[in-house]
Design a protein around this motif. Structure first.
Motif, PDB file in Angstrom:
ATOM      1  N   PHE A  98       0.813  -1.213   0.000  1.00  7.94           N
ATOM      2  CA  PHE A  98       0.000   0.000   0.000  1.00  7.94           C
ATOM      3  C   PHE A  98       0.847   1.263   0.000  1.00  7.94           C
ATOM      4  O   PHE A  98       0.505   2.251  -0.663  1.00  7.94           O
ATOM      5  CB  PHE A  98      -0.919   0.018   1.228  1.00  7.94           C
ATOM      6  N   LEU A  99       1.942   1.269   0.769  1.00  6.61           N
ATOM      7  CA  LEU A  99       2.710   2.492   0.986  1.00  6.61           C
ATOM      8  C   LEU A  99       3.366   3.039  -0.279  1.00  6.61           C
ATOM      9  O   LEU A  99       3.194   4.233  -0.593  1.00  6.61           O
ATOM     10  CB  LEU A  99       3.745   2.266   2.089  1.00  6.61           C
ATOM     11  N   PRO A 100       4.147   2.257  -1.040  1.00  4.97           N
ATOM     12  CA  PRO A 100       4.756   2.829  -2.243  1.00  4.97           C
ATOM     13  C   PRO A 100       3.727   3.269  -3.276  1.00  4.97           C
ATOM     14  O   PRO A 100       3.963   4.250  -4.010  1.00  4.97           O
ATOM     15  CB  PRO A 100       5.634   1.688  -2.779  1.00  4.97           C
ATOM     16  N   LEU A 101       2.586   2.587  -3.332  1.00  2.85           N
ATOM     17  CA  LEU A 101       1.528   2.999  -4.259  1.00  2.85           C
ATOM     18  C   LEU A 101       0.984   4.370  -3.872  1.00  2.85           C
ATOM     19  O   LEU A 101       0.800   5.249  -4.734  1.00  2.85           O
ATOM     20  CB  LEU A 101       0.407   1.953  -4.255  1.00  2.85           C
ATOM     21  N   PHE A 102       0.741   4.570  -2.580  1.00  2.00           N
ATOM     22  CA  PHE A 102       0.245   5.866  -2.117  1.00  2.00           C
ATOM     23  C   PHE A 102       1.275   6.969  -2.345  1.00  2.00           C
ATOM     24  O   PHE A 102       0.927   8.077  -2.774  1.00  2.00           O
ATOM     25  CB  PHE A 102      -0.121   5.779  -0.638  1.00  2.00           C
ATOM     26  N   SER A 103       2.543   6.690  -2.060  1.00  2.00           N
ATOM     27  CA  SER A 103       3.590   7.694  -2.259  1.00  2.00           C
ATOM     28  C   SER A 103       3.687   8.100  -3.727  1.00  2.00           C
ATOM     29  O   SER A 103       3.788   9.294  -4.052  1.00  2.00           O
ATOM     30  CB  SER A 103       4.935   7.156  -1.770  1.00  2.00           C
ATOM     31  N   ALA A 104       3.637   7.111  -4.634  1.00  2.00           N
ATOM     32  CA  ALA A 104       3.727   7.403  -6.063  1.00  2.00           C
ATOM     33  C   ALA A 104       2.525   8.218  -6.531  1.00  2.00           C
ATOM     34  O   ALA A 104       2.676   9.203  -7.283  1.00  2.00           O
ATOM     35  CB  ALA A 104       3.836   6.105  -6.848  1.00  2.00           C
ATOM     36  N   LEU A 105       1.327   7.837  -6.095  1.00  2.00           N
ATOM     37  CA  LEU A 105       0.131   8.577  -6.495  1.00  2.00           C
ATOM     38  C   LEU A 105       0.134   9.992  -5.924  1.00  2.00           C
ATOM     39  O   LEU A 105      -0.326  10.942  -6.588  1.00  2.00           O
ATOM     40  CB  LEU A 105      -1.118   7.827  -6.030  1.00  2.00           C
TER      41      LEU A 105
END
Length: 368
Positions: A98-105
């Protein structure tokens, strides 16, 4: 009859101050994502500066937070094992997805929204600013549909962060103060206090001329409502959270009475700020800095009490188990370092924001 003494070897705390920093910055990021979506949907009534402050709060927190998390993992390389040994039944393992996806978005959303400001840098007299303008990747125009789609996806991703960070602490059954619904809810509602605090700090950093007529009444209304609702809910949840510890009454401890009292005062202060917000000019930097400092301290101290101080309560025998904050990278230096990193990124990003008047704020800036 025989008596057996059980001695427990001294142990380091399970959650380090790095964890407090992570939950503090990542919480402000997902809360800012929700507030940015609201401000963008009503962009005809909110100013570009408030939306820029919220989108930068989101993106900077989504970058700084994971860096603090690697510090709590004791070594950055340890994070790699989450991907080589994925365990879907573990909330921490799910968080690694979840975390890298949120950071990228978050970074993508901020870039799309601020592209117009980045393009304006090509007219700057600074050669460095002109080179930064190249990051706009052309003069094509971001459409409203693109912006809303990416922002909604970022909000949904942010909610997964709120879910997994709350679940991480809720599943620890050995800590009654963690294993209760009030704990993750308290984190969630106070995240909005942190988001408002960081947004106010960014507004103080933006190069906006005094009395530039750059803000709207809706800006003050959004700040007031978000801060007021969050502080009231937090003030209600705090005594519920504190009462859910069957083996140790927090109200019988002088130290815990001071902690709970300090948190209550900070919530009351945030309520006072919210009620006073409609009378504050958002270009008044001293006032913004005071409001920001109170909000951020309230949000940060709540996480310190609920994470670090809770670990000083003995599980099986009698304490006390005091915690002393180290001065090195695992303690005070790490806290100051993360704050310095956030501030450095905020100062750099604030120079990108183009100065606009209120007349240009409410004009459609994106292609339909």
């Amino acid at each position: 009859m025989s008596i057996t003494e059980i001695l427990v070897q001294p142990q380091a705390v399970a959650w380090l101050p790095w964890a407090v920093q992570y939950f503090f910055y990542i919480g402000s990021a997902y809360a800012a994502a929700i507030l940015f979506l609201l401000s963008y949907l009503f962009r005809a009534h909110t100013s570009h500066y408030l939306r820029a402050a919220l989108v930068l709060t989101m993106s900077i927190g989504a970058v700084v937070g994971p860096l603090a998390l690697t510090g709590d993992l004791h070594q950055p390389g340890r994070a790699w094992h989450f991907y080589t040994n994925l365990t879907p039944w573990s909330w921490m393992s799910l968080g690694s997805v979840f975390l890298p996806l949120f950071s990228a978005l978050s970074v993508l959303t901020a870039w799309l929204y601020l592209r117009d400001d980045i393009i304006e840098l090509k007219h700057s007299d600074s050669a460095i600013a002109q080179k930064i303008a190249l990051f706009s990747l052309g003069n094509w125009q971001t459409t409203s549909t693109q912006m809303i789609t990416v922002t909604v996806l970022t909000c949904l991703s942010g909610l997964t962060i709120a879910l997994y960070t709350g679940a991480e602490i809720y599943i620890v059954q050995s800590r009654p103060l963690w294993h209760q619904p009030a704990a993750p809810l308290l984190w969630f509602v106070t995240a909005f206090i942190g988001a408002i605090g960081f947004a106010l700090l960014l507004l103080a950093l933006f190069p906006i001329p005094a009395k530039a007529n750059a803000f709207t009444q809706s800006d003050q209304g959004l700040i007031k409502r978000a801060l007021l609702l969050s502080a009231i809910l937090a003030a209600i949840l705090l005594p519920i959270w504190a009462s859910n510890n069957p083996s140790f009454s927090l109200y019988d401890s002088q130290e815990w009475l001071v902690r709970l009292g300090s948190l209550s005062v900070s919530f009351i202060a945030c309520i006072g700020i919210a009620l006073f917000a409609s009378k504050i000019a958002l270009y008044n930097r001293p006032q913004l800095l005071v409001m920001s400092a109170i909000s951020l301290l309230c949000c940060w101290y709540l996480r310190w009490v609920t994470i670090m101080d809770v670990q000083t309560i003995p599980k099986f025998d009698q304490g006390p188990y005091p915690y002393e904050l180290p001065m090195g990278s695992a303690g005070l230096l790490g806290i100051l370092g993360m704050a310095g990193l956030w501030l450095a990124l905020a100062l750099a990003a604030s120079e990108v924001i183009a100065i606009r008047t209120n007349k240009s704020i409410n004009k459609p800036q994106l292609a339909q």
